[in-house]
Design a protein around this motif. Structure first.
Motif, PDB file in Angstrom:
ATOM      1  N   LYS A   1      25.944  94.711 107.145  1.00  0.00           N
ATOM      2  CA  LYS A   1      26.784  93.512 107.205  1.00  0.00           C
ATOM      3  C   LYS A   1      26.824  92.936 105.795  1.00  0.00           C
TER       4      LYS A   1
ATOM      5  N   GLU B   1      21.580  93.416 105.896  1.00  0.00           N
ATOM      6  CA  GLU B   1      22.570  92.370 105.651  1.00  0.00           C
ATOM      7  C   GLU B   1      22.535  91.984 104.183  1.00  0.00           C
TER       8      GLU B   1
ATOM      9  N   THR C   1      31.282  94.378 108.654  1.00  0.00           N
ATOM     10  CA  THR C   1      30.196  95.278 109.025  1.00  0.00           C
ATOM     11  C   THR C   1      30.758  96.679 108.895  1.00  0.00           C
TER      12      THR C   1
END
Length: 149
Positions: free
Chosen positions: A51, A25, A117
Motif C-alpha cells: 500500500k 505500507e 495497493t
C-alpha cells in the motif's frame, strides 16, 4: 516476573507485531519544488501487496504542479514518461494498459493525497526499479529507487 518486566515484554511484542503489520505500507511526500521526500523505498520480499500513499504537501493545483508516483523498471523510465505525456492528464500521464508500469497513482495537487495497493508479483530482489513522477517535465528530477529486500 514483575509488572514492569511484563509490561516491557508486552510492549516489545506489540511493537514487533505493529512493525510487521505496517512494513508493506509506504508513504512519500511531494511538494511544489518538484521533489519527493525520499530517494529510495523498499519493502520486504514477503510483502505480496504494497500500500503506497502519496501526499502532496504543496499548495499549487494539479494543473500547475501535479504529481503522481509511477513504478517501472529503471530501463523503462524515459520511455514510460514519454508515452505518459502523450496519454495526457485524463490518464494521469500513464499510457493506458502499459505493461511496463507495475503501479501508479492518480495525479494530485497541493494539499491532496492518494493511495494505491499493488501486487509485487513479477518484482524480484534482483530487479532494478525506479519510481518517478510522470507529470510532464518532472521525471528527470522526481525519481528514486525501489527495491524488494
Amino acid at each position: 516476573m514483575n509488572n514492569l518486566t511484563k509490561f516491557a515484554v508486552a510492549a516489545f511484542a506489540f511493537s514487533a507485531f505493529h512493525t510487521n503489520a505496517n512494513e508493506c505500507e509506504l508513504s512519500i511526500e511531494s511538494n511544489d519544488m518538484m521533489q519527493f521526500s525520499k530517494k529510495a523505498m523498499s519493502v520486504p520480499s514477503k510483502c505480496e501487496e504494497v500500500k503506497l500513499t502519496l501526499i502532496h504537501t504543496g499548495k499549487l493545483p494539479a494543473t500547475a504542479m501535479g504529481h503522481n508516483w509511477v513504478l517501472t523498471e529503471k530501463k523503462n523510465v524515459k520511455a514510460v514518461a514519454s508515452d505518459g505525456m502523450r496519454a495526457g492528464v485524463k490518464n494521469s500521464y500513464v499510457k493506458p494498459g502499459d505493461e511496463r508500469v507495475f503501479a501508479f497513482t492518480q495525479v494530485i495537487g497541493g494539499g491532496e493525497s492518494t493511495s494505491i495497493t499493488f501486487s509485487t508479483k513479477g518484482l524480484s530482489k534482483n530487479g532494478e526499479y525506479n519510481f518517478f513522477c510522470s507529470f510532464p517535465g518532472h521525471f528527470a528530477i522526481m525519481k528514486g529507487t525501489f527495491k524488494i529486500v
